[in-house]
Design a protein around this motif. Structure first.
Motif, mmCIF file in Angstrom:
data_model
loop_
_atom_site.group_PDB
_atom_site.id
_atom_site.type_symbol
_atom_site.label_atom_id
_atom_site.label_comp_id
_atom_site.label_asym_id
_atom_site.label_seq_id
_atom_site.Cartn_x
_atom_site.Cartn_y
_atom_site.Cartn_z
ATOM 1 N N GLN A 35 2.623 4.303 -1.402
ATOM 2 C CA GLN A 35 2.325 5.034 -2.632
ATOM 3 C C GLN A 35 3.437 4.916 -3.665
ATOM 4 O O GLN A 35 3.194 4.858 -4.862
ATOM 5 C CB GLN A 35 2.076 6.511 -2.294
ATOM 6 N N LYS A 65 -2.948 2.376 -9.548
ATOM 7 C CA LYS A 65 -3.636 2.115 -8.276
ATOM 8 C C LYS A 65 -3.461 0.678 -7.790
ATOM 9 O O LYS A 65 -4.235 0.181 -6.969
ATOM 10 C CB LYS A 65 -5.129 2.438 -8.386
ATOM 11 N N GLN A 97 3.019 2.091 -6.213
ATOM 12 C CA GLN A 97 1.746 1.967 -6.909
ATOM 13 C C GLN A 97 1.898 2.273 -8.396
ATOM 14 O O GLN A 97 2.630 3.175 -8.794
ATOM 15 C CB GLN A 97 0.709 2.923 -6.308
ATOM 16 N N ASN A 150 0.803 -1.230 0.000
ATOM 17 C CA ASN A 150 0.000 0.000 0.000
ATOM 18 C C ASN A 150 0.831 1.272 0.000
ATOM 19 O O ASN A 150 0.260 2.369 -0.023
ATOM 20 C CB ASN A 150 -0.954 0.001 1.196
#
Length: 643
Positions: free
Chosen positions: A126, A132, A129, A124
């Motif tokens: 960022q 998303k 990513q 998770n």
């Protein structure tokens, strides 16, 4: 900037930065991993915490990361002097000691992070990513770029999660009383304004030539103060990455990988181009016997009415720019037809930007209240936030990659020289085999090490004073260069003859006498101010001037003065017209309260925000008190010679 940090050192912003450094810095993805991988255990043991060792290499890496953290916060305003004033050496060591203590305590509490928790956390983040979703490629590329193994990175993140879990144990359901809410609201919303005079401890100076006997007597009474510290000199190599820049040409795939890894750095904030007309709130122009609060309200109404009338003229067809030139209270933009030019989001105060965001290009706002007065705002143009494409930043990326690769090459060269020199202690021979020259410094001490060819490089001097005879140091890596050192000579501490330090003795004597005179004059001015209540009158002929603050709250840093608790407490205990004084470090202050704005009562939404913040502060205070108690009970040994 340095004076800002020093004067505002107690402010909530600076405290927040320092708190984040202590609790989060040692585990954060962006600052725990410098170029070169995980924390090194090289060098001597700089400290032990309950028997667990903190190595000099680990400390130096943490110190460098801390310096880089501040460098990124303050950009070109960051300086070597700031490193000293903020005492980043101590901060770095405190961070490591606290981390050791907290991890030890977490182990006692049997706090663990499962593999599932760790995986979920990493997936998770960022930075990993893509569309998303977690990208395995982004993860691997990032670790490869930082030269960190997955195991090292995941161990670091696991520690960070354990520390977070430990802190959460101190989240309480403590209640917040109505009096606490009202006190907090008052601290934020009640405002004061000051007239003040400030001067340094050497402002008043003695016009005197000291006799030989006076200088000698002062020296004899203060000999220890002028002791010459132990001195050393070192043989060293200095390898600068810039010498390799011309030889490096990054590959296309490296350029693409770097761009994707650092893509957040290429974000361009939303931009505005706007004009405004300002109507100042001038409470000083309100006549009569009304209270300061009533005068402020009347002034606000007057400014709003004026702004409304100007807006009507514009709506009726008057040219915005001409109205701004004739009527705006902002002389800078007014002369330009109200133009503020182009500026990024976050530049203006929140009320101003909120109004901008509601406008379409070409539209004009209703009067908007900010701390500066009422504004009529016209949005001339806006550009949405965007990410610069690679084509736009390709040259910037290439230069960054060249810097990185040049630094890597310099470090590899330093490593080869170190390995060769460790065999027989011959640094000069090892350097020559790698086409690098050695240099020998002059003698220097811990306190006085002004070597222009080295600059302010704390690691260099820390390492120099930990060197053993006939041994070379491990490579020292900084942003500017890589160094390897060898001890080349020593001098023991001694008390000099007066002739050797005469200039320093005379300067110290003059400074001492000037400080005594200034302190005496300050006491005289205190007494006059208490009696006369008139700052202008008491300083006449003293090369001093009266300054004026805008309104500020107990939570604010006082503009022009700083976040000085003593002055704020005295100010908010005074009535309008009262005077006071303070000496803070090497500065003297005389001040008079000339304005007051009452706080009023908080509404429901304000009360809820205050309750949430007070609870967070209570939890943090409980946690920090517990940490300090841990430190007090722990056996912590520090080798200060390595600092």
């Amino acid at each position: 900037m340095l004076s800002t940090i020093r004067e505002h050192a107690d402010s909530w912003m600076i405290k927040a930065i320092l708190w984040l450094i202590i609790l989060a810095f040692v585990g954060t993805i962006f600052y725990s991993w410098g170029m070169g991988g995980a924390s090194s255990s090289g060098g001597g043991v700089i400290a032990t915490v309950q028997g667990e060792k903190i190595f000099q290499g680990e400390y130096e890496r943490t110190f460098n990361n801390l310096v880089e953290f501040y460098r990124q916060q303050f950009k070109n305003q960051f300086s070597d002097e700031m490193i000293k004033k903020l005492d980043l050496k101590t901060q770095a060591l405190d961070a490591l000691i606290q981390k050791k203590l907290l991890l030890q305590e977490a182990a006692k509490q049997n706090l663990r992070i499962s593999d599932a928790e760790l995986i979920s956390h990493i997936q998770n983040l960022q930075v990993f990513q893509s569309d998303k979703k977690f990208s395995e490629k982004a993860y691997r590329d990032y670790l490869q770029f930082q030269r960190v193994t997955p195991g090292e990175f995941e161990d670091n993140q696991r520690e960070n999660l354990i520390l977070n879990k430990l802190e959460k144990l101190f989240e309480t359901s403590s209640k917040v009383s109505q009096s606490e809410i009202l006190d907090a609201f008052k601290n934020e919303e009640e405002k004061a304004k000051l007239d003040y005079v400030r001067f340094n401890s050497d402002h008043f100076q003695v016009e005197k030539t000291f006799t030989e006997q006076e200088v000698n007597d002062f020296f004899q009474a203060n000999k220890k103060q002028f002791e010459i510290s132990p001195q050393i000199r070192v043989e060293y190599i200095k390898i600068e990455p810039k010498t390799y820049l011309a030889e490096i040409e990054p590959r296309d795939e490296d350029i693409e990988d770097y761009y994707q890894t650092k893509i957040v750095d290429f974000r361009v904030k939303k931009m505005y181009r706007a004009s405004h007309i300002l109507a100042h709130i001038k409470s000083s122009e309100i006549e009569g016997d009304a209270s300061a609060e009533e005068k402020q309200k009347q002034a606000e109404e007057k400014a709003k009415t004026r702004a409304t009338e100007l807006l009507k003229k514009i709506r009726a067809g008057a040219d915005f720019g001409e109205v701004a030139k004739k009527h705006s209270d902002d002389p800078g933009s007014g002369a330009q037809g109200g133009s503020l030019g182009e500026f990024p989001k976050g530049t203006m105060v929140s009320a101003f930007e909120s109004a901008l965001d509601k406008l379409k290009v070409g539209e004009i706002s209703e009067p908007v209240l900010t701390p500066f007065g009422y504004h009529i705002i016209k949005l001339e143009d806006s550009k949405e936030e965007r990410i610069k494409p690679l084509a736009e930043v390709r040259e910037e990326v290439i230069q960054s990659l060249k810097q990185i690769k040049a630094q890597q090459r310099a470090r590899r060269t330093a490593k080869r020289i170190n390995q060769e020199a460790e065999k027989d202690g011959n640094l000069k021979s090892a350097a020559e085999k790698n086409q690098v020259q050695t240099t020998i410094t002059g003698f220097f001490s811990r306190e006085n090490h002004n070597l222009p060819e080295i600059g302010d490089q704390p690691q260099f001097f820390n390492t120099a004073f930990s060197l053993e005879e006939n041994r070379v140091s491990q490579p020292i890596h900084t942003q500017e260069a890589s160094f390897i050192l060898k001890l080349a000579g020593k001098k023991e501490a001694y008390i000099p003859e007066l002739a050797e330090v005469r200039k320093r003795v005379e300067e110290t004597l003059v400074a001492r006498v000037n400080e005594e005179l200034t302190s005496s004059r300050f006491k005289e001015l205190e007494q006059k101010l208490a009696k006369e209540k008139d700052l202008e009158k008491i300083i006449k002929g003293m090369d001093l001037n009266v300054r004026h603050t805008p309104f500020f709250s107990m939570e604010d840093s006082i503009p022009g003065i700083g976040n000085i608790k003593e002055i704020k407490e005295k100010t908010f205990a005074m009535n309008v017209g009262d005077t006071s004084s303070a000496k803070v470090k090497n500065r003297f202050y005389l001040f008079k309260r000339v304005g007051k704005e009452a706080a009023g009562e908080p509404d429901k939404e304000q009360s809820q925000k205050i309750i949430k913040r007070i609870k967070q502060e209570k939890n943090r205070q409980i946690f920090q008190e517990w940490v300090e108690n841990l430190k007090g009970r722990a056996e912590i040994l520090i080798d200060k010679t390595l600092l």
